[in-house]
Design an enzyme around this catalytic site. Structure first.
Site, PDB file in Angstrom:
ATOM      1  N   TYR A  99       0.859  -1.206   0.000  1.00  0.00           N
ATOM      2  CA  TYR A  99       0.000   0.000   0.000  1.00  0.00           C
ATOM      3  C   TYR A  99       0.892   1.252   0.000  1.00  0.00           C
ATOM      4  CZ  TYR A  99      -4.318   2.640   0.683  1.00  0.00           C
ATOM      5  OH  TYR A  99      -5.380   3.493   0.523  1.00  0.00           O
ATOM      6  N   LYS A 107      -3.001   8.428   3.068  1.00  0.00           N
ATOM      7  CA  LYS A 107      -4.233   8.252   3.876  1.00  0.00           C
ATOM      8  C   LYS A 107      -4.030   8.753   5.300  1.00  0.00           C
ATOM      9  CE  LYS A 107      -7.178   6.299   0.967  1.00  0.00           C
ATOM     10  NZ  LYS A 107      -8.224   7.130   0.330  1.00  0.00           N
TER      11      LYS A 107
HETATM   12  P1  NAD Z   1     -12.854   3.701  -7.670  1.00  0.00           P
HETATM   13  O1  NAD Z   1     -11.775   3.463  -8.655  1.00  0.00           O
HETATM   14  O2  NAD Z   1     -14.219   3.334  -8.039  1.00  0.00           O
HETATM   15  O3  NAD Z   1     -12.818   5.219  -7.170  1.00  0.00           O
HETATM   16  C1  NAD Z   1     -11.648   6.006  -7.167  1.00  0.00           C
HETATM   17  C2  NAD Z   1     -12.039   7.319  -7.788  1.00  0.00           C
HETATM   18  O4  NAD Z   1     -10.958   8.262  -7.710  1.00  0.00           O
HETATM   19  C3  NAD Z   1     -12.425   7.186  -9.275  1.00  0.00           C
HETATM   20  O5  NAD Z   1     -13.738   7.619  -9.465  1.00  0.00           O
HETATM   21  C4  NAD Z   1     -11.441   8.110  -9.955  1.00  0.00           C
HETATM   22  O6  NAD Z   1     -11.993   8.778 -11.068  1.00  0.00           O
HETATM   23  C5  NAD Z   1     -11.122   9.090  -8.836  1.00  0.00           C
HETATM   24  N1  NAD Z   1      -9.925   9.889  -9.098  1.00  0.00           N
HETATM   25  C6  NAD Z   1      -8.635   9.472  -9.217  1.00  0.00           C
HETATM   26  N2  NAD Z   1      -7.847  10.512  -9.547  1.00  0.00           N
HETATM   27  C7  NAD Z   1      -8.654  11.615  -9.608  1.00  0.00           C
HETATM   28  C8  NAD Z   1      -8.446  12.984  -9.924  1.00  0.00           C
HETATM   29  N3  NAD Z   1      -7.220  13.460 -10.238  1.00  0.00           N
HETATM   30  N4  NAD Z   1      -9.508  13.830  -9.907  1.00  0.00           N
HETATM   31  C9  NAD Z   1     -10.748  13.379  -9.603  1.00  0.00           C
HETATM   32  N5  NAD Z   1     -11.025  12.085  -9.318  1.00  0.00           N
HETATM   33  C10 NAD Z   1      -9.978  11.217  -9.319  1.00  0.00           C
HETATM   34  O7  NAD Z   1     -12.390   2.886  -6.353  1.00  0.00           O
HETATM   35  P2  NAD Z   1     -12.950   2.900  -4.859  1.00  0.00           P
HETATM   36  O8  NAD Z   1     -12.386   1.677  -4.252  1.00  0.00           O
HETATM   37  O9  NAD Z   1     -14.390   3.146  -4.857  1.00  0.00           O
HETATM   38  O10 NAD Z   1     -12.167   4.137  -4.199  1.00  0.00           O
HETATM   39  C11 NAD Z   1     -12.832   5.217  -3.589  1.00  0.00           C
HETATM   40  C12 NAD Z   1     -12.145   5.606  -2.287  1.00  0.00           C
HETATM   41  O11 NAD Z   1     -12.282   4.550  -1.355  1.00  0.00           O
HETATM   42  C13 NAD Z   1     -10.671   5.915  -2.395  1.00  0.00           C
HETATM   43  O12 NAD Z   1     -10.345   7.015  -1.558  1.00  0.00           O
HETATM   44  C14 NAD Z   1     -10.041   4.666  -1.838  1.00  0.00           C
HETATM   45  O13 NAD Z   1      -8.764   4.906  -1.309  1.00  0.00           O
HETATM   46  C15 NAD Z   1     -11.029   4.331  -0.756  1.00  0.00           C
HETATM   47  N6  NAD Z   1     -10.972   2.967  -0.237  1.00  0.00           N
HETATM   48  C16 NAD Z   1     -11.089   1.889  -1.072  1.00  0.00           C
HETATM   49  C17 NAD Z   1     -11.049   0.610  -0.550  1.00  0.00           C
HETATM   50  C18 NAD Z   1     -11.123  -0.604  -1.432  1.00  0.00           C
HETATM   51  O14 NAD Z   1     -10.713  -1.684  -1.000  1.00  0.00           O
HETATM   52  N7  NAD Z   1     -11.638  -0.503  -2.638  1.00  0.00           N
HETATM   53  C19 NAD Z   1     -10.896   0.425   0.836  1.00  0.00           C
HETATM   54  C20 NAD Z   1     -10.814   1.545   1.666  1.00  0.00           C
HETATM   55  C21 NAD Z   1     -10.854   2.812   1.110  1.00  0.00           C
HETATM   56  O1  0WE Z   2      -6.989   3.055  -1.645  1.00  0.00           O
HETATM   57  C1  0WE Z   2      -6.956   1.996  -2.247  1.00  0.00           C
HETATM   58  C2  0WE Z   2      -6.403   1.930  -3.658  1.00  0.00           C
HETATM   59  C3  0WE Z   2      -6.185   3.280  -4.260  1.00  0.00           C
HETATM   60  C4  0WE Z   2      -5.385   3.271  -5.524  1.00  0.00           C
HETATM   61  C5  0WE Z   2      -5.457   2.263  -6.481  1.00  0.00           C
HETATM   62  C6  0WE Z   2      -4.693   2.345  -7.638  1.00  0.00           C
HETATM   63  C7  0WE Z   2      -4.688   1.258  -8.681  1.00  0.00           C
HETATM   64  C8  0WE Z   2      -4.344   1.811 -10.035  1.00  0.00           C
HETATM   65  C9  0WE Z   2      -4.523   4.328  -5.728  1.00  0.00           C
HETATM   66  N1  0WE Z   2      -3.767   4.411  -6.861  1.00  0.00           N
HETATM   67  C10 0WE Z   2      -3.858   3.459  -7.795  1.00  0.00           C
HETATM   68  N2  0WE Z   2      -3.079   3.606  -8.916  1.00  0.00           N
HETATM   69  C11 0WE Z   2      -3.230   2.809 -10.002  1.00  0.00           C
HETATM   70  O2  0WE Z   2      -2.486   2.951 -10.992  1.00  0.00           O
HETATM   71  N3  0WE Z   2      -7.380   0.864  -1.605  1.00  0.00           N
HETATM   72  C12 0WE Z   2      -7.727   0.938  -0.189  1.00  0.00           C
HETATM   73  C13 0WE Z   2      -7.455  -0.479  -2.239  1.00  0.00           C
HETATM   74  C14 0WE Z   2      -6.139  -1.163  -2.014  1.00  0.00           C
HETATM   75  O3  0WE Z   2      -5.073  -0.897  -2.784  1.00  0.00           O
HETATM   76  C15 0WE Z   2      -4.020  -1.629  -2.291  1.00  0.00           C
HETATM   77  C16 0WE Z   2      -4.432  -2.374  -1.188  1.00  0.00           C
HETATM   78  C17 0WE Z   2      -5.799  -2.065  -1.002  1.00  0.00           C
HETATM   79  C18 0WE Z   2      -6.691  -2.588   0.071  1.00  0.00           C
HETATM   80  C19 0WE Z   2      -2.691  -1.698  -2.743  1.00  0.00           C
HETATM   81  C20 0WE Z   2      -1.799  -2.526  -2.082  1.00  0.00           C
HETATM   82  C21 0WE Z   2      -2.207  -3.258  -0.983  1.00  0.00           C
HETATM   83  C22 0WE Z   2      -3.522  -3.195  -0.520  1.00  0.00           C
END
Ligand code: NAD
Ligand code: 0WE
Length: 256
Positions: A156, A163
């Site tokens: 991560y 974060k």
């Molecule tokens: P997602 O890919 O659906 O959402 C990520 C969003 O970030 C996308 O809509 C993308 O367009 C937007 N984004 C990235 N760069 C941007 C920019 N320059 N300007 C505007 N928008 C931008 O994935 P998600 O998992 O729904 O992620 C949403 C949030 O939840 C993130 O903050 C992520 O860190 C957090 N999160 C995700 C998880 C997981 O396991 N998926 C767990 C905990 C927290």
């Molecule tokens: O916040 C996230 C992921 C956010 C994210 C994902 C990507 C994939 C594509 C940020 N940047 C990028 N850049 C890319 O090019 N999560 C909480 C999901 C996540 O991501 C991980 C996790 C978990 C959980 C990455 C490594 C280990 C665990």
């Protein structure tokens, strides 16, 4: 229940139907909120417009790349013009260059560090500053965090550091905006299989780990994230600000 009736919300971070932002937006809409959506880049415009239209009330859909000050300004001037005021804002955005999520944190470049913090943490500050003047009746700002802010989650990497910054930004914003009755909180979600999680090496193992080790012995659902997001946006959470609320089936309490 119409806990959010009469409220206007602005949603950042919908990319597709699996986005956490979409789950929370649907729950906000079901609770009676009127929503405005933003999208990043032409690639996702059609998909966000289609999802927004499915809510029925024909919500606005505006472009916003949070690295561009002029796009942020345009979104808030459109919201000011069409709605006059704002009550809810969702920040569900994160990005780090892919290379930074592979290999060692030690090798994080200055540029990858800058990008991760700009998009994933600073943007909350920029959006909150623009939203505050429209939140004249008080408001609720919600961000999305992850456990990697607090403990080392292998790979991560710089996202964990970003974060941690997002969570600290949440506390400082809560302090600044509290006198205006604007609350700022983060929901820390357990792993969810979204676009941002796809292609992360070991993600499936992580889902299994939560099933095996979390007190509830399962993973969080998108509906549950929507429900907690609605609670934090509602008057039921009127005295909650500056907090990181874990929505992770209890995984965060475990020592091993
Ligand atoms: P997602 O890919 O659906 O959402 C990520 C969003 O970030 C996308 O809509 C993308 O367009 C937007 N984004 C990235 N760069 C941007 C920019 N320059 N300007 C505007 N928008 C931008 O994935 P998600 O998992 O729904 O992620 C949403 C949030 O939840 C993130 O903050 C992520 O860190 C957090 N999160 C995700 C998880 C997981 O396991 N998926 C767990 C905990 C927290
Ligand atoms: O916040 C996230 C992921 C956010 C994210 C994902 C990507 C994939 C594509 C940020 N940047 C990028 N850049 C890319 O090019 N999560 C909480 C999901 C996540 O991501 C991980 C996790 C978990 C959980 C990455 C490594 C280990 C665990």
């Amino acid at each position: 229940m119409s806990h959010l009736a009469g409220k206007t919300g602005l949603v950042f971070g919908v990319a597709n139907r699996r986005s956490i932002a979409w789950a929370i937006a649907q729950a906000w809409a079901a609770a009676g909120a009127s929503l405005v959506f933003t999208y990043q880049g032409e690639r996702v415009k059609a998909s966000v417009a289609e999802l927004a239209a499915s809510l029925g009330s024909d919500p606005e859909v505006l472009p916003c790349d949070v690295t561009r000050d002029e796009e942020i300004a345009a979104v808030f001037s459109a919201v000011a013009q069409r709605h006059g005021r704002l009550h809810l804002m969702l920040h569900s955005i994160a990005f780090a260059p892919r290379e930074a999520l592979e290999g060692e944190f030690l090798n994080t470049t200055r540029e990858a560090f800058r990008i991760a913090h700009d998009i994933s943490a600073y943007s909350l500050v920029a959006l909150a500053r623009a939203a505050a003047p429209l939140m004249t009746e008080g408001g609720s700002i919600l961000g999305l965090s992850y456990y990697g802010a607090e403990k080392v989650v292998p790979h991560y990497n710089v996202m964990g550091v970003a974060k941690a910054s997002l969570e600290a930004c949440t506390r400082y914003l809560a302090y600044d905006l509290g006198p205006r009755r604007i609350r700022v909180n983060c929901l820390s979600a357990g792993p969810v299989n979204t676009l941002a999680a796809r292609g992360i090496a070991g993600f499936t193992d992580m889902l299994r780990q939560y099933e095996a080790k979390s007190p509830l012995r399962r993973n969080v659902t998108l509906d549950e994230l929507g429900a907690t997001g609605t609670f934090l946006a509602s008057d039921g959470a009127a005295a909650i600000t500056g907090q990181v609320i874990y929505v992770d089936c209890g995984y965060q309490i475990m020592g091993m």
